[in-house]
Design an enzyme around this catalytic site. Sequence first.
Site, PDB file in Angstrom:
ATOM      1  CB  ALA A  28      -0.841  -0.032   1.277  1.00 47.68           C
ATOM      2  CE  LYS A  29       2.461   7.541  -3.114  1.00 52.60           C
ATOM      3  NZ  LYS A  29       3.859   7.464  -2.989  1.00 52.60           N
ATOM      4  CB  ALA A  30      -0.034   2.822   4.080  1.00 52.58           C
TER       5      ALA A  30
END
Length: 290
Positions: free
Chosen positions: A158-160
């Site tokens: 994820a681009k968290a």
Amino acid sequence: MSVLPFDDRDGFIWFDGKLVPWRDAKIHALTHGLHYGSCVFEGERVYNGNIFKLREHSQRLLDSARILGFEVPFSVEEIDEASKATIAANNIVDGYVRPVAWRGSEMMGVAAQSSRIRVAIATWSWPSYWSPEARMRGIRLNISAWKRPHPETAPTKAKAAGLYMICTMSKHTAEKDGFEDSLMLDWRGQVAEATGANIFFVFGNELHTPAPDCFLDGITRQTVIGIAKARGIKVVERVIMPEEMAKADECFLTGTAAEVTPVREIGPYTFTPGEITRQLIADYDAMVRG
Ligand SMILES: Cc1ncc(COP(=O)(O)O)c(C=O)c1O
């Protein structure tokens, strides 16, 4: 780079479904995304008024949210349209787009099952300042003490927002010591990526890049692999150990913000940005503006 703070500018931000004046796009101090990191985002570039790979970025925003266990309350088509409306409202020709989705303020504990999901899209002007010659000098990286985590330790696909905590710490140390960026190894000690970009090496005539099993398989990374293959360059995705950098001829970073950025130094290893890097920069520039 402008010195205007990001919360005090003119323009419009798309906020939960509609464009609002820039300074009104506010959230409360008690926001789950702020306290517990339940937040995902994207970074996109606008070239000549078009958002490059918009659909891929909008889809990744939705996918990142799902990995963190929440649904963005808009479809991928709606996010695409909202992004275009945002750049139009702000008259952005060459710039950056920042979509972000987070858990709101309804619940203030680790569990936040029924919190409302908030979404914003902002954009600002960001022309490319680099002349090709300046870019070809290459940047210098140190090697971070922080390691990219095991995929069972963090939602690495994820681009968290939370995953950037170690990136910010790494980059601050790098800048304090006079470097432009930092190379992060993974928990096994393998070469992983920079703090906001993927990494490639040229060995002879071949392009080698770490297999993305615990970090973002960047949209730019995938684009550059496609460009290299179309040029007949052999691309190898594999495990790369830090010592192998001693034998690499060229090195560059790829990312939406970084585009294709030549590297001349990583810790004790040096590289000479050369023909393959130059070709890929030219092809990437032609593609994004095409
Ligand atoms: C940690 C990290 N890795 C890789 C990338 C490259 O991803 P992309 O090419 O999709 O921008 C980024 C930038 O978004 C990033 O922040």
